[in-house]
Design a protein around this motif. Sequence first.
Motif, mmCIF file in Angstrom:
data_model
loop_
_atom_site.group_PDB
_atom_site.id
_atom_site.type_symbol
_atom_site.label_atom_id
_atom_site.label_comp_id
_atom_site.label_asym_id
_atom_site.label_seq_id
_atom_site.Cartn_x
_atom_site.Cartn_y
_atom_site.Cartn_z
ATOM 1 N N VAL A 72 32.314 14.114 -5.923
ATOM 2 C CA VAL A 72 32.538 12.723 -6.304
ATOM 3 C C VAL A 72 32.402 12.590 -7.821
ATOM 4 N N ALA A 73 31.581 13.449 -8.406
ATOM 5 C CA ALA A 73 31.427 13.457 -9.863
ATOM 6 C C ALA A 73 32.759 13.718 -10.551
ATOM 7 N N ASP A 74 33.598 14.548 -9.946
ATOM 8 C CA ASP A 74 34.913 14.853 -10.530
ATOM 9 C C ASP A 74 35.814 13.627 -10.524
ATOM 10 N N ILE A 75 35.696 12.813 -9.469
ATOM 11 C CA ILE A 75 36.482 11.575 -9.420
ATOM 12 C C ILE A 75 36.068 10.656 -10.563
ATOM 13 N N ALA A 76 34.754 10.486 -10.711
ATOM 14 C CA ALA A 76 34.239 9.590 -11.744
ATOM 15 C C ALA A 76 34.641 10.051 -13.141
ATOM 16 N N SER A 77 34.532 11.342 -13.401
ATOM 17 C CA SER A 77 34.859 11.841 -14.741
ATOM 18 C C SER A 77 36.354 11.761 -15.021
ATOM 19 N N GLU A 78 37.189 12.007 -14.007
ATOM 20 C CA GLU A 78 38.636 11.919 -14.198
ATOM 21 C C GLU A 78 39.051 10.470 -14.463
ATOM 22 N N LEU A 79 38.475 9.533 -13.730
ATOM 23 C CA LEU A 79 38.784 8.127 -13.969
ATOM 24 C C LEU A 79 38.332 7.698 -15.366
ATOM 25 N N ALA A 80 37.189 8.204 -15.794
ATOM 26 C CA ALA A 80 36.697 7.877 -17.132
ATOM 27 C C ALA A 80 37.681 8.364 -18.199
ATOM 28 N N ALA A 81 38.355 9.481 -17.921
ATOM 29 C CA ALA A 81 39.345 9.997 -18.861
ATOM 30 C C ALA A 81 40.542 9.061 -19.001
ATOM 31 N N TYR A 82 40.758 8.208 -17.991
ATOM 32 C CA TYR A 82 41.817 7.194 -18.050
ATOM 33 C C TYR A 82 41.295 5.874 -18.612
ATOM 34 N N SER A 83 40.077 5.900 -19.168
ATOM 35 C CA SER A 83 39.439 4.696 -19.730
ATOM 36 C C SER A 83 39.174 3.641 -18.667
ATOM 37 N N VAL A 84 38.872 4.112 -17.450
ATOM 38 C CA VAL A 84 38.500 3.223 -16.360
ATOM 39 C C VAL A 84 36.987 3.038 -16.375
ATOM 40 N N SER A 85 36.528 1.826 -16.115
ATOM 41 C CA SER A 85 35.097 1.549 -15.994
ATOM 42 C C SER A 85 34.674 1.781 -14.541
ATOM 43 N N VAL A 86 33.766 2.741 -14.339
ATOM 44 C CA VAL A 86 33.406 3.165 -12.986
ATOM 45 C C VAL A 86 31.976 2.760 -12.646
ATOM 46 N N ASP A 87 31.808 2.087 -11.504
ATOM 47 C CA ASP A 87 30.490 1.837 -10.922
ATOM 48 C C ASP A 87 30.353 2.696 -9.670
ATOM 49 N N VAL A 88 29.143 3.124 -9.378
ATOM 50 C CA VAL A 88 28.891 3.953 -8.197
ATOM 51 C C VAL A 88 27.761 3.333 -7.386
ATOM 52 N N HIS A 89 27.992 3.209 -6.083
ATOM 53 C CA HIS A 89 26.958 2.690 -5.183
ATOM 54 C C HIS A 89 26.730 3.697 -4.065
ATOM 55 N N ASP A 90 25.481 4.120 -3.903
ATOM 56 C CA ASP A 90 25.130 5.017 -2.802
ATOM 57 C C ASP A 90 23.722 4.672 -2.327
ATOM 58 N N PRO A 91 23.603 4.099 -1.122
ATOM 59 C CA PRO A 91 22.281 3.700 -0.623
ATOM 60 C C PRO A 91 21.352 4.874 -0.377
ATOM 61 N N TRP A 92 21.892 6.082 -0.270
ATOM 62 C CA TRP A 92 21.072 7.257 -0.029
ATOM 63 C C TRP A 92 20.506 7.844 -1.325
ATOM 64 N N VAL A 93 21.032 7.417 -2.442
ATOM 65 C CA VAL A 93 20.589 7.970 -3.729
ATOM 66 C C VAL A 93 19.870 6.918 -4.558
ATOM 67 N N GLY A 94 20.451 5.758 -4.677
ATOM 68 C CA GLY A 94 19.824 4.691 -5.456
ATOM 69 C C GLY A 94 20.339 4.659 -6.882
ATOM 70 N N ALA A 95 20.383 3.452 -7.437
ATOM 71 C CA ALA A 95 20.973 3.253 -8.755
ATOM 72 C C ALA A 95 20.212 3.979 -9.855
ATOM 73 N N VAL A 96 18.896 3.952 -9.786
ATOM 74 C CA VAL A 96 18.098 4.570 -10.854
ATOM 75 C C VAL A 96 18.361 6.067 -10.933
ATOM 76 N N LYS A 97 18.376 6.735 -9.791
ATOM 77 C CA LYS A 97 18.619 8.172 -9.781
ATOM 78 C C LYS A 97 20.043 8.485 -10.215
ATOM 79 N N LEU A 98 21.001 7.669 -9.801
ATOM 80 C CA LEU A 98 22.384 7.881 -10.214
ATOM 81 C C LEU A 98 22.505 7.820 -11.728
ATOM 82 N N GLN A 99 21.799 6.887 -12.326
ATOM 83 C CA GLN A 99 21.885 6.723 -13.774
ATOM 84 C C GLN A 99 21.105 7.797 -14.516
ATOM 85 N N SER A 100 19.885 8.088 -14.048
ATOM 86 C CA SER A 100 19.017 8.999 -14.794
ATOM 87 C C SER A 100 19.379 10.469 -14.608
ATOM 88 N N GLU A 101 19.794 10.835 -13.393
ATOM 89 C CA GLU A 101 20.065 12.247 -13.116
ATOM 90 C C GLU A 101 21.541 12.617 -13.172
#
Length: 426
Positions: free
Chosen positions: A337-366
């Motif tokens: 899923v990281a590859d999707i996010a990075s590829e979209l970022a290359a198109y100057s897309v603003s990407v948000d990610v939601h995963d209840p199993w990981v949590g926002a803080v961990k997604l941002q920090s790690e």
Amino acid sequence: MPRPASDNRIAVLGLGYVGLPLALALARNEFDVVGFDTCTATVGALRKGYDPNGEVSDDAVGGSTATYTYDAADLKGCSVFIIAVPTPITDAKAPDLNPILNACATIAPYLTDGAMVILESTVYPGVTEEVCGPALAAGSGLEAGRQIKLAYSPERVNPGDAEHSMENVVKIIAAQDAETLTRVEAIYAPVVKAGLHRASSIATAEAAKVIENTQRDLNIALVNEFSLIFSRLGLDTLEVLEAAGTKWNFLPFRPGLVGGHCIGVDPYYLTYRAEQMGYHPQVILAGRRINDQMGAHVAQTLVKAMLGRDIGVRGARVLIMGYTFKENCADTRNTKVADIASELAAYSVSVDVHDPWVGAVKLQSEHRVNGIEAPEAGVYDAVIVAVGHAEFVELGSDALRNLGKPGAVLFDIKGIFGKSGSDLRL
């Protein structure tokens, strides 16, 4: 099966998805278990009675007789050492044996004559005897194969899968000699209710493990290539697979992202060893190339769909639902899923990610992605359902569509909502 009294005290090195369930199962069968991990946070959580990975219940952790430590001195007195550490790959797609070598260096000072070391990590054929053996001998001053007994029993853990737990899956065991294999059997037989398979040699067991996931990788690569072809033909891949699946011997694989600690990693261990022996694998590496490009393919497919609806890509907001490598678990290792996010970022897309199993803080920090706890409705130009978590299935496609603006694209990668439930699927 009787076991030597000296084998009662067992050290399990690595308290993650593999080592922790094993340590608890051994403790339930009256072994004196010392669980060791270099991560102080992991040990601290286990001492408080919970698994930081969320795979094992609090009752199982807190009620166990196993002890948890990050102090190597606590390994003194153990006669059996089970190594269950990760075996990742480098950026160059070569095996990274440093976790195993570090584990060997940790236990070497505490090895005594007759100690047995069992490796559970996935490796290429030869690692246990050709890499671990010399490392243990050098660190302990004992002779590997005579004073230090070596064995191999590969893990078959499937994170998030309660049905196929360690106790319910046949376990391969192998050792340097018949006497050591009997000792290994006495340890695992009470734990693994599904039974044991005795391999003829350690190298055979190592090879068996590494091809298990290589086979799955290639099968998924094949249907991913089907998907790449059918998308160009204007065909729905899942409909084609459903039709083909009416034949009795058609295998039920589906296209998707291939991440995690096994399927996307293990093939490189086999190809590395093959190249050492003068053979350059072709089919295995071709499958790897196909699977490794699927994240970028998802992003590019979404961008084309957005342009087809006159949705401006630059500055668009896209929500990705799910970040783990598979559904219903918290494991993010090697997630594509990281590859999707990075590829979209290359198109100057603003990407948000939601995963209840990981949590926002961990997604941002790690993971350095913009994790959000609760997606806002009606603000996204596209929504990607990247992981089939039960929470997303329960929400339903209508609720996920409502997260987007009118006319937003809903891309259901895994096809969990059927053809009518989304605009795109692989």
